[in-house]
Design an enzyme around this catalytic site. Structure first.
Site, mmCIF file in Angstrom:
data_model
loop_
_atom_site.group_PDB
_atom_site.id
_atom_site.type_symbol
_atom_site.label_atom_id
_atom_site.label_comp_id
_atom_site.label_asym_id
_atom_site.label_seq_id
_atom_site.Cartn_x
_atom_site.Cartn_y
_atom_site.Cartn_z
ATOM 1 N N ASP A 44 10.576 45.465 14.553
ATOM 2 C CA ASP A 44 9.725 46.844 14.950
ATOM 3 C C ASP A 44 8.574 46.387 15.781
ATOM 4 O O ASP A 44 7.564 47.110 16.202
ATOM 5 C CB ASP A 44 9.195 47.294 13.712
ATOM 6 C CG ASP A 44 8.659 46.561 12.672
ATOM 7 O OD1 ASP A 44 8.337 45.247 12.691
ATOM 8 O OD2 ASP A 44 8.216 47.045 11.682
ATOM 9 N N SER A 45 8.534 44.904 16.005
ATOM 10 C CA SER A 45 7.522 44.343 17.126
ATOM 11 C C SER A 45 7.846 45.197 18.557
ATOM 12 O O SER A 45 7.183 44.890 19.484
ATOM 13 C CB SER A 45 7.816 42.781 17.438
ATOM 14 O OG SER A 45 9.305 42.493 17.463
ATOM 15 N N GLU A 180 6.794 34.836 7.556
ATOM 16 C CA GLU A 180 5.811 34.879 8.378
ATOM 17 C C GLU A 180 4.322 34.293 8.130
ATOM 18 O O GLU A 180 3.750 34.852 7.156
ATOM 19 C CB GLU A 180 5.768 36.342 9.053
ATOM 20 C CG GLU A 180 4.894 36.551 10.248
ATOM 21 C CD GLU A 180 5.018 37.920 10.915
ATOM 22 O OE1 GLU A 180 6.076 38.652 10.482
ATOM 23 O OE2 GLU A 180 4.207 38.374 11.895
HETATM 24 O O1 KIV Z 1 9.457 42.565 14.300
HETATM 25 C C1 KIV Z 1 9.732 41.542 14.505
HETATM 26 O O2 KIV Z 1 10.002 41.129 15.486
HETATM 27 C C2 KIV Z 1 9.649 40.642 13.278
HETATM 28 C C3 KIV Z 1 9.512 39.135 13.662
HETATM 29 C C4 KIV Z 1 8.228 38.660 14.071
HETATM 30 C C5 KIV Z 1 10.066 38.346 12.532
HETATM 31 O O3 KIV Z 1 9.686 40.861 12.373
#
Ligand code: KIV
Length: 266
Positions: A44-45, A180
């Site tokens: 969700d990044s 994280e």
């Molecule tokens: O949303 C994302 O990209 C993530 C990673 C940073 C692990 O959760």
């Protein structure tokens, strides 16, 4: 080439390091597949890396489905994990199940779930054949409760709580856990405490694998430089230079040249 599977990832605990990287579109998925990385995470990044939001909270299940489907069209080899976005696990078990099914239908092979809320939902998904990856430490969907993007698990009591949470997730059936932004010592203690792989981002070298956001390791956004990101290329500089050269050649009538034009006598 053979597809990477959930059991293959489980077997990598204490063996080869697992390499996970995010992607949000088919072209990038194709390139990542070719590099031999193990897992593509449609995180969700997406919200910050692609959609221009300040955080991940505005990302919807429709956004996730759209991008998981695009990545699935570009990938034939990596294990594909889709993030359950904010609102999937916070509202009800039914929503979590619906969203997980939507991501699998879009082409994900597993879903990622932040935190330890709705353990029942994790168990249900796993028992019904949907592999779940956990995510502990800094969980960006809880950013308001955490009070900001801060390293988690620094004190002994926080470390113990994270070890308990990792055990809880393992017993609920997750096949791997993202850690994280936790100190190396905490990540190492969690990694030793569980029999499933841990995959770190800002969690030091003792974990079973690493994940980075593809835009960060390519330096797509030069103003975003958290300490845990290493920039392996400067794609923003490469794009600026290429597009400036293109604009200059168009304005000075050097592009298109004969090599890049069609003629009716050839
Ligand atoms: O949303 C994302 O990209 C993530 C990673 C940073 C692990 O959760």
């Amino acid at each position: 080439m053979k597809r990477v599977t959930v059991p293959m990832i489980r077997r990598q605990k204490n063996q080869n390091k697992i390499v996970m990287i995010t992607a949000y579109d088919a072209e990038m998925a194709r390139i990542l597949d070719d590099t031999g990385v193990d897992i593509i995470l449609v995180g969700d990044s997406l919200g910050t890396a692609v959609l221009g939001y300040p955080d991940t909270l505005k990302v919807t299940i429709d956004d996730m489905v759209h991008h998981v489907a695009a990545v699935a069209r570009g990938s034939t080899r990596c294990l594909l994990v889709g993030d359950l976005p904010f609102g999937s696990t916070q509202i009800s078990g039914a929503v979590a199940r619906q969203h997980a099914v939507a991501l699998i239908r879009a082409g994900a092979h597993a879903v990622k779930f932040e935190g330890t809320g709705r353990l029942e939902s994790i168990r249900e998904l796993v028992e019904n054949g949907i592999p779940v990856m956990g995510h502990l430490g800094l969980t960006p969907q809880s950013i308001h409760a955490l009070g900001g993007y801060r390293v988690q698990g620094r004190s002994a009591s926080e470390r113990d709580s994270l070890i308990d949470a990792a055990h809880t997730l393992e017993h609920a059936g997750v096949f791997a856990i993202v850690l994280e932004c936790v100190p190396d010592q905490t990540a190492e203690a969690i990694t030793r405490a569980v029999s499933i792989p841990t995959i770190g981002i800002g969690a030091g070298p003792s974990v079973d694998g690493q994940v980075l956001v593809v835009n960060d390791l390519l330096n797509m956004n030069p103003v975003f430089k958290p300490r845990f990101v290493k920039q392996y290329a400067d794609i923003s500089a490469a794009i600026r230079s290429a597009v400036s050269a293109y604009a200059d050649e168009v304005r000075t009538l050097r592009f298109p040249d004969p090599e890049h034009s069609y003629r009716d006598d050839e």
